[in-house]
Scaffold this motif. Structure first.
Motif, mmCIF file in Angstrom:
data_model
loop_
_atom_site.group_PDB
_atom_site.id
_atom_site.type_symbol
_atom_site.label_atom_id
_atom_site.label_comp_id
_atom_site.label_asym_id
_atom_site.label_seq_id
_atom_site.Cartn_x
_atom_site.Cartn_y
_atom_site.Cartn_z
ATOM 1 N N LEU A 35 0.550 12.057 26.874
ATOM 2 C CA LEU A 35 0.087 11.648 25.545
ATOM 3 C C LEU A 35 0.272 10.151 25.321
ATOM 4 O O LEU A 35 -0.596 9.495 24.748
ATOM 5 C CB LEU A 35 0.842 12.412 24.460
ATOM 6 N N THR A 36 1.407 9.627 25.755
ATOM 7 C CA THR A 36 1.669 8.217 25.486
ATOM 8 C C THR A 36 0.940 7.291 26.447
ATOM 9 O O THR A 36 0.560 6.192 26.069
ATOM 10 C CB THR A 36 3.175 7.921 25.551
ATOM 11 N N ARG A 37 0.721 7.707 27.689
ATOM 12 C CA ARG A 37 0.084 6.840 28.676
ATOM 13 C C ARG A 37 -1.431 6.944 28.681
ATOM 14 O O ARG A 37 -2.115 5.951 28.827
ATOM 15 C CB ARG A 37 0.599 7.161 30.086
ATOM 16 N N VAL A 38 -1.940 8.157 28.555
ATOM 17 C CA VAL A 38 -3.382 8.366 28.682
ATOM 18 C C VAL A 38 -4.058 8.464 27.325
ATOM 19 O O VAL A 38 -5.121 7.911 27.110
ATOM 20 C CB VAL A 38 -3.663 9.628 29.535
ATOM 21 N N ARG A 88 -7.779 17.458 16.162
ATOM 22 C CA ARG A 88 -7.495 17.951 17.513
ATOM 23 C C ARG A 88 -6.082 18.495 17.599
ATOM 24 O O ARG A 88 -5.832 19.507 18.247
ATOM 25 C CB ARG A 88 -7.689 16.845 18.539
ATOM 26 N N GLY A 89 -5.162 17.819 16.964
ATOM 27 C CA GLY A 89 -3.777 18.287 16.960
ATOM 28 C C GLY A 89 -3.630 19.605 16.233
ATOM 29 O O GLY A 89 -2.895 20.491 16.675
ATOM 30 N N ALA A 90 -4.328 19.751 15.110
ATOM 31 C CA ALA A 90 -4.258 21.006 14.363
ATOM 32 C C ALA A 90 -4.860 22.162 15.160
ATOM 33 O O ALA A 90 -4.304 23.263 15.200
ATOM 34 C CB ALA A 90 -4.985 20.846 13.027
ATOM 35 N N VAL A 91 -5.981 21.916 15.825
ATOM 36 C CA VAL A 91 -6.607 22.953 16.641
ATOM 37 C C VAL A 91 -5.715 23.314 17.825
ATOM 38 O O VAL A 91 -5.531 24.493 18.157
ATOM 39 C CB VAL A 91 -8.005 22.506 17.123
ATOM 40 N N ALA A 92 -5.126 22.317 18.462
ATOM 41 C CA ALA A 92 -4.252 22.580 19.608
ATOM 42 C C ALA A 92 -3.019 23.372 19.199
ATOM 43 O O ALA A 92 -2.621 24.313 19.894
ATOM 44 C CB ALA A 92 -3.843 21.260 20.250
ATOM 45 N N THR A 119 -5.547 14.139 23.638
ATOM 46 C CA THR A 119 -6.713 15.013 23.668
ATOM 47 C C THR A 119 -6.213 16.405 23.303
ATOM 48 O O THR A 119 -5.005 16.666 23.303
ATOM 49 C CB THR A 119 -7.374 15.046 25.058
ATOM 50 N N ALA A 120 -7.129 17.297 23.010
ATOM 51 C CA ALA A 120 -6.735 18.644 22.595
ATOM 52 C C ALA A 120 -5.925 19.365 23.675
ATOM 53 O O ALA A 120 -4.905 19.988 23.357
ATOM 54 C CB ALA A 120 -7.964 19.449 22.191
ATOM 55 N N PRO A 121 -6.318 19.333 24.961
ATOM 56 C CA PRO A 121 -5.492 20.023 25.959
ATOM 57 C C PRO A 121 -4.093 19.429 26.104
ATOM 58 O O PRO A 121 -3.121 20.159 26.300
ATOM 59 C CB PRO A 121 -6.281 19.861 27.263
ATOM 60 N N ARG A 122 -3.977 18.127 25.992
ATOM 61 C CA ARG A 122 -2.646 17.511 26.094
ATOM 62 C C ARG A 122 -1.787 17.868 24.887
ATOM 63 O O ARG A 122 -0.588 18.109 25.015
ATOM 64 C CB ARG A 122 -2.775 16.005 26.226
ATOM 65 N N LEU A 123 -2.377 17.913 23.711
ATOM 66 C CA LEU A 123 -1.630 18.318 22.525
ATOM 67 C C LEU A 123 -1.254 19.790 22.602
ATOM 68 O O LEU A 123 -0.183 20.196 22.149
ATOM 69 C CB LEU A 123 -2.448 18.026 21.268
#
Length: 120
Positions: free
Chosen positions: A82-85, A30-34, A88-92
């Motif tokens: 990112l740290t609280r929830v 997901r991080g790579a795609v984002a 996910t791809a949109p957040r990344l």
């Protein structure tokens, strides 16, 4: 019988754990795609990240604080989400775009301007 005592972590071990906790979400698919989508051109040769960088650079023209505020606010919000929830791809994607945009707010001359008050 006493339980075995675990050795205290060294500063290197604590630093390594902190760095891995920070970059682990980016190392997933997901991080790579984002990250890929953040730098993929969407408008001619401009990506979402470079469009945001230009916006932050325009805010920088209004002053030092304005540039840091416009560049840093989405970065803090992305980090917080990112740290609280959770990642996910949109957040990344938001983190990648805001990180590239925040680079427009920072220049090496800022230290001189903050200490002396002399602008370029």
């Amino acid at each position: 019988m006493l339980p075995p005592v675990e050795p205290e972590l060294t500063w290197r071990d604590r630093l390594r754990a902190l760095v891995m906790r920070v970059i682990r979400p980016v190392l997933t698919w997901r991080g790579a795609v984002a990250l890929f989508l953040a730098v993929t051109p969407i408008h001619g040769s401009e990506s979402a990240a470079t469009i945001w960088r230009d916006t932050v650079a325009d805010a920088r023209d209004f002053g030092l604080v304005a540039g840091y505020f416009v560049g840093g606010t989405p970065l803090v919000l992305a980090w917080w989400s990112l740290t609280r929830v959770g990642p996910t791809a949109p957040r990344l994607w938001l983190l990648a775009v805001s990180l590239v945009g925040a680079t427009a707010a920072v220049t090496p001359y800022d230290i001189v301007q903050i200490l002396t008050g002399v602008a370029r």
